[in-house]
Design a protein around this motif. Structure first.
Motif, mmCIF file in Angstrom:
data_model
loop_
_atom_site.group_PDB
_atom_site.id
_atom_site.type_symbol
_atom_site.label_atom_id
_atom_site.label_comp_id
_atom_site.label_asym_id
_atom_site.label_seq_id
_atom_site.Cartn_x
_atom_site.Cartn_y
_atom_site.Cartn_z
ATOM 1 N N ILE A 233 0.877 -1.269 0.028
ATOM 2 C CA ILE A 233 -0.031 -0.020 -0.018
ATOM 3 C C ILE A 233 0.916 1.384 0.038
ATOM 4 N N ARG A 234 0.470 2.056 -1.170
ATOM 5 C CA ARG A 234 1.027 3.617 -0.887
ATOM 6 C C ARG A 234 0.331 4.349 0.010
ATOM 7 N N PHE A 235 0.624 4.696 1.141
ATOM 8 C CA PHE A 235 -0.325 5.359 2.269
ATOM 9 C C PHE A 235 -0.401 6.720 1.728
ATOM 10 N N PRO A 236 -1.499 7.441 2.143
ATOM 11 C CA PRO A 236 -1.668 8.957 1.937
ATOM 12 C C PRO A 236 -0.485 9.771 2.690
ATOM 13 N N VAL A 237 -0.132 10.826 2.017
ATOM 14 C CA VAL A 237 0.644 11.937 2.445
ATOM 15 C C VAL A 237 0.037 13.124 2.006
ATOM 16 N N THR A 238 0.343 14.130 3.012
ATOM 17 C CA THR A 238 -0.093 15.547 2.870
ATOM 18 C C THR A 238 0.412 16.086 1.508
ATOM 19 N N SER A 239 -0.166 17.329 0.926
ATOM 20 C CA SER A 239 0.395 17.568 -0.265
ATOM 21 C C SER A 239 1.650 18.557 -0.022
ATOM 22 N N LEU A 277 -8.046 11.346 0.682
ATOM 23 C CA LEU A 277 -8.124 12.163 1.875
ATOM 24 C C LEU A 277 -7.342 13.470 2.041
ATOM 25 N N GLN A 278 -7.454 14.230 0.869
ATOM 26 C CA GLN A 278 -6.687 15.279 0.694
ATOM 27 C C GLN A 278 -7.531 16.561 1.149
ATOM 28 N N ALA A 279 -8.955 16.554 1.117
ATOM 29 C CA ALA A 279 -9.588 17.527 1.490
ATOM 30 C C ALA A 279 -10.709 17.405 2.329
ATOM 31 N N PRO A 280 -10.848 18.214 3.505
ATOM 32 C CA PRO A 280 -10.276 19.610 3.579
ATOM 33 C C PRO A 280 -8.760 19.341 4.003
ATOM 34 N N ALA A 281 -8.001 20.114 3.881
ATOM 35 C CA ALA A 281 -6.418 20.017 4.025
ATOM 36 C C ALA A 281 -6.225 19.780 5.464
ATOM 37 N N GLY A 282 -5.343 18.620 5.706
ATOM 38 C CA GLY A 282 -5.107 18.330 7.090
ATOM 39 C C GLY A 282 -6.137 17.685 7.916
ATOM 40 N N ARG A 283 -7.433 17.747 7.337
ATOM 41 C CA ARG A 283 -8.491 17.311 8.339
ATOM 42 C C ARG A 283 -8.449 15.674 8.672
ATOM 43 N N TYR A 284 -7.609 14.888 8.038
ATOM 44 C CA TYR A 284 -7.517 13.557 8.136
ATOM 45 C C TYR A 284 -6.251 13.032 8.564
ATOM 46 N N PHE A 285 -5.246 13.997 8.701
ATOM 47 C CA PHE A 285 -3.775 13.848 9.315
ATOM 48 C C PHE A 285 -3.545 14.346 10.512
ATOM 49 N N ARG A 286 -2.691 13.698 11.142
ATOM 50 C CA ARG A 286 -2.008 14.132 12.488
ATOM 51 C C ARG A 286 -0.846 14.777 12.147
ATOM 52 N N ASP A 287 -0.117 14.588 10.968
ATOM 53 C CA ASP A 287 1.156 15.346 10.896
ATOM 54 C C ASP A 287 1.157 15.165 9.444
ATOM 55 N N ALA A 288 2.588 15.625 8.794
ATOM 56 C CA ALA A 288 2.734 15.668 7.362
ATOM 57 C C ALA A 288 2.369 14.343 6.523
ATOM 58 N N GLN A 289 2.560 13.362 7.305
ATOM 59 C CA GLN A 289 2.341 12.035 6.658
ATOM 60 C C GLN A 289 1.809 10.762 7.432
ATOM 61 N N HIS A 290 1.014 11.029 8.271
ATOM 62 C CA HIS A 290 0.404 10.144 9.096
ATOM 63 C C HIS A 290 -1.129 10.602 9.195
ATOM 64 N N LEU A 291 -1.739 9.480 8.978
ATOM 65 C CA LEU A 291 -3.521 9.691 9.146
ATOM 66 C C LEU A 291 -3.746 9.811 10.716
ATOM 67 N N ASN A 292 -4.838 10.640 11.048
ATOM 68 C CA ASN A 292 -5.454 10.545 12.241
ATOM 69 C C ASN A 292 -6.403 9.641 12.318
ATOM 70 N N LEU A 293 -6.814 9.613 13.527
ATOM 71 C CA LEU A 293 -8.071 8.451 14.031
ATOM 72 C C LEU A 293 -9.147 8.686 12.802
ATOM 73 N N ILE A 298 -11.595 5.938 7.839
ATOM 74 C CA ILE A 298 -12.158 5.942 6.230
ATOM 75 C C ILE A 298 -11.278 5.159 5.259
ATOM 76 N N PHE A 299 -9.774 5.493 5.812
ATOM 77 C CA PHE A 299 -8.670 4.606 4.798
ATOM 78 C C PHE A 299 -9.085 3.137 5.060
ATOM 79 N N SER A 300 -9.141 2.688 6.154
ATOM 80 C CA SER A 300 -9.323 1.221 6.385
ATOM 81 C C SER A 300 -10.414 0.658 5.438
ATOM 82 N N ASP A 301 -11.869 1.693 5.244
ATOM 83 C CA ASP A 301 -12.803 0.955 4.518
ATOM 84 C C ASP A 301 -12.404 1.089 3.355
#
Lengths: 321, 499
Positions: A233-239, A277-293, A298-301
């Motif tokens: 898996i190539r995991f999501p990272v922020t722009s 999960l890029q929008a809204p910006a940073g809403r689904y991330f806890r830092d530049a390259q890690h998803l939050n809860l 959403i990503f698991s689904d």
């Protein structure tokens, strides 16, 4: 004079032996404390998630049926390989492994930081790594230090675990290896923080380290021998992170090389889900390259849906959940 | 290889076993081989350099007794030129190049590239100073030049001292190498005590304080003046624990092999004045500077101006002030080629000169106020004021740049610096490391001061050794476990290794 020397030597030995024995005991207690929050892999596990903090934070095993998230922060393919070796010996039920294939996954940044820690020493054969790298003595010495003085500098862990009620909450938080981490990446200075992380992992290092390639292939070989399906898996990272990474490495070439390696194995699938999960910006991330809860849920689904489309997860497996 | 690495500790234990298993006559040879191996581990390319330089000293000093005064002087100058030249090349060319490079044809880029690619030989500043003291002592007739080259080489590269001193004198150490010292059980016990105490200072105090101090010195702009002052005070303790911890380990190691190395610290933060501080801090260096720089400079000045009175001051006072400034400026530069070290040294020179000039006035003020010189209050005030002055000077020493140091001083001196709302205050600074870390750091510093206060009254080591063995062993076990539990094991380098 000779008798005096022997007397002093015997006294030193008599003094040191109980100290070393005490060191071994305290190191073992420390190891157990370090694992308070990490219960063993449940029997009957069919899907094993391996990898670093990306996998640990982003994939909730409850969404995949009989799955367990066995990754932990800072792990590389070297750790993943030894963890897989550990797991296949104990889990005849295992059918699939999920691994990250991120921009930094093959970076020498990780193989250079091959630390000897009590957590990894459970799975990793450091002496084998030492032999492969021509540094057997170094790893043997580190391992010896870990067994004898693994508790060194760890007064906080001992204090917190010996004080009543301080250890339990972590057990409750971590479920089947999944570590839910809250927080949003919406504060000021996002660009700067993204840049710092990307540079730390990608700048000035070999981005396709032979060490990592060797262990990556070893994972695929082992999976093939055991008849396991491998999901990369190539995991999501922020722009913010991606923009810096694009300047530091030829991303298309990098993934072309990964695909070329994977093509030699029949049951390997690469899911490139980095753009979600890029929008809204940073809403689904806890830092530049890690998803939050929220992002992880959403990503698991999304990944589950991908696996269903590929026919790798039976609908009834989900229903059991 | 750091004294704190497992490799070093195992190698030292093995060397100790072999050392005492060998016949007496072979021991210095074994120690030389071990010392050369230790030196070579840090950079084998410089092994021929140190051997050749020592060989030059051996030849030059050996010829001095039979030479005429003028010839002796020439031999001395040649030796000094060689040693100072090597020190200057490795330590100061880059700095000088950055200052004067503009005047060179290629803008100094060639020299910078050449020198920048070279590592610093292990313990360069320390062994060069040992060698210079040997040459000067031989020149002044304070010692007979060494007859055996291997012994002189052992004096230069003796492994407990090579990394960061103490800068022992040939007159102290060479006779110890000559005498065939046999095994003394008390040496082992005293040596182990000192090594352990050094480890405690370094691992539990210095490295724990470093975690509190480093963030402030790395970005002083983010902190209020009270946090800066606290970090400066903590740095005073950190560098003391770090360097005296290293020195204790070095001296203890020497003692394990039966050699008594020069004491390097004598409770410096109990000093009553800056002069007293320098008699207690890095004693081997300050005595070196006193004997080979300060006194010759003062005498040279007095010889040149025997009866003069400049600006209403007698020549002795002028000589003292000038020699203090020059000596301390060079002391600063010995630590490193940068403006911050130079200014740190100069500031101490100013402290010393000001202390000298103001001594009568201070005495008069005390007399008027009715303060007795030996009273506990007066001593406490002197200790506190000396500690504060030394701590302020450490800001220059620790800062990563001159602008950083000036920024810290500016914040300390301006009212805005104390109450700037956006910067982090004392509570945020101390809380950042965690309450437990802060409490352990304070407790460790408290333990250090308690031990040093007790040390002023009686010998703790001897008292410990006089205990019944079960009690003594219990105390050792507790102490070792305290070091293991509360130590910080992620850093292995000592601050003074870098000099």
């Amino acid at each position: 004079m000779k008798r005096e020397k022997i007397r002093v030597l015997a006294m030193l030995a008599a003094f040191l032996l109980p100290l070393l024995a005490l060191g071994v005991v305290l190191s073992r207690i420390h190891d157990r404390m370090a694992f308070v929050g990490r219960p063993p892999i449940p029997a009957g596990t069919r899907i094993l998630i391996l990898g670093d903090s990306h996998a640990t934070d982003s994939l909730d095993p409850q969404r995949f049926g009989q799955a367990c998230n066995f990754g932990s922060d800072g792990e590389s393919y070297i750790h993943n390989y030894y963890k897989l070796r550990y797991a296949v010996r104990r889990l005849p039920s295992l059918r699939m492994i999920i691994l990250p294939a991120d921009l930094h996954s093959f970076s020498a940044f990780r193989s250079n930081r091959m630390l000897v820690t009590s957590e990894w020493a459970r799975y990793v054969d450091y002496l084998e790594i030492g032999r492969l790298r021509g540094k057997w003595l170094h790893y043997a010495r580190e391992l010896l230090a870990l067994r004898l003085f693994g508790f060194r500098g760890e007064y906080q862990r001992f204090l917190s675990c010996w004080l009543p009620g301080r250890c339990e909450p972590e057990v409750a938080r971590i479920d089947r290896g999944f570590t839910p981490r809250p927080g949003f990446f919406i504060k000021k200075g996002r660009m700067e923080r993204g840049r710092t992380r990307a540079r730390r992992q990608l700048e000035g290092v070999d981005l396709f380290s032979p060490d990592m390639v060797l262990y990556f292939k070893s994972i695929l070989d082992l999976a093939q021998r055991r008849g396991l399906t491998v999901i990369l898996i190539r995991f999501p990272v922020t722009s913010e992170y991606l923009r810096v990474a694009e300047r530091l490495m030829p991303i298309e070439d990098y993934y072309a090389r990964i695909r070329a390696i994977a093509a030699a194995y029949p049951r390997v699938h690469l899911l490139e889900r980095h753009g979600v999960l890029q929008a809204p910006a940073g809403r689904y991330f806890r830092d530049a390259q890690h998803l939050n809860l929220d992002g992880a849920a959403i990503f698991s689904d999304l990944i589950r849906a991908d696996l269903e489309k590929l026919g790798l997860i039976e609908p009834e497996v989900q229903n059991q959940q | 290889m750091s004294f704190l690495s497992l490799d070093f500790l195992l190698a030292a234990a093995l060397a100790l076993l072999v050392f005492y298993a060998l016949p007496l006559a072979w021991r210095p040879g074994f120690l030389l081989a071990a010392s050369l191996a230790f030196f070579a581990l840090a950079g084998p390319v410089y092994l021929p350099l140190v051997i050749l330089l020592t060989w030059a000293d051996f030849l030059l000093a050996g010829r001095m007794p039979a030479s005429r005064p003028s010839g002796r002087k020439r031999l001395l100058w040649l030796g000094l030129l060689l040693n100072v030249g090597v020190l200057g090349f490795f330590k100061y060319t880059l700095w000088l190049n950055s200052l004067l490079g503009a005047f060179l044809p290629d803008g100094g880029r060639g020299l910078a590239a050449f020198r920048g690619g070279l590592l610093l030989p292990l313990g360069l500043s320390y062994f060069i100073f040992k060698k210079i003291s040997y040459l000067l002592d031989a020149y002044w007739g304070r010692l007979q030049p060494e007859k055996r080259f291997s012994r002189l080489l052992l004096f230069v590269v003796f492994f407990p001292e090579i990394t960061a001193g103490p800068i022992d004198r040939a007159g102290r150490l060479l006779p110890q190498f000559e005498g065939n010292r046999d095994f003394v059980a008390a040496d082992i016990s005293a040596g182990l005590h000192q090594v352990l105490w050094g480890m405690f200072k370094k691992l539990v105090i210095a490295d724990r304080l470093a975690a509190l101090v480093d963030p402030v010195f790395q970005s002083p702009g983010q902190f209020q003046a009270q946090a800066i002052l606290a970090a400066a005070l903590f740095y005073s303790l950190q560098i003391y624990a770090d360097f005296s911890g290293y020195s204790d380990m070095a001296i203890g190691l020497g003692r394990l092999f039966g050699y008594r190395l020069q004491m390097n610290f004598d409770r410096p933060y109990f000093a009553l004045s800056i002069g007293d501080f320098w008699r207690r801090w890095h004693i081997s260096l300050s005595q070196w500077l006193r004997d080979y720089l300060f006194l010759p400079l003062s005498f040279a000045f007095l010889r040149r101006f025997p009866q003069a009175s400049l600006l209403g001051r007698k020549t002795e006072a002028q000589a003292y002030a000038l020699a203090s400034l020059v000596t301390m400026a060079l002391c600063g530069l010995w630590h490193g080629a940068s403006w911050t070290f130079l200014l740190w040294g100069l500031l101490h020179g100013v402290y010393l000169a000001a202390g000298f000039f103001s001594r009568r006035a201070r005495r008069r003020v005390k007399k008027r106020l009715g303060i007795a010189g030996h009273s506990a209050w007066n001593r406490s005030w002197q200790q506190l004021s000396t500690f504060l002055l030394v701590s302020l000077a450490w800001i220059l020493f620790r800062s990563e740049s001159l602008s950083g140091a000036l920024d810290m001083f500016a914040r300390l001196l301006s009212p805005a610096g104390w109450f700037s709302g956006r910067a982090r205050g004392l509570a945020e600074w101390s809380g950042a490391a965690g309450q437990a870390e802060f409490a352990v750091a304070l407790a460790a510093v408290g333990a250090l001061f308690l031990v040093e206060t007790l040390q002023g009254r009686w010998r703790i080591g001897r008292a410990l050794r006089s205990l019944q063995w079960p009690l003594r062993w219990a105390a050792y076990y507790l102490f070792i476990l305290a070091v293991l539990f509360f130590g910080v094991f992620s850093k292995a380098e000592f601050v003074y290794q870098g000099f």
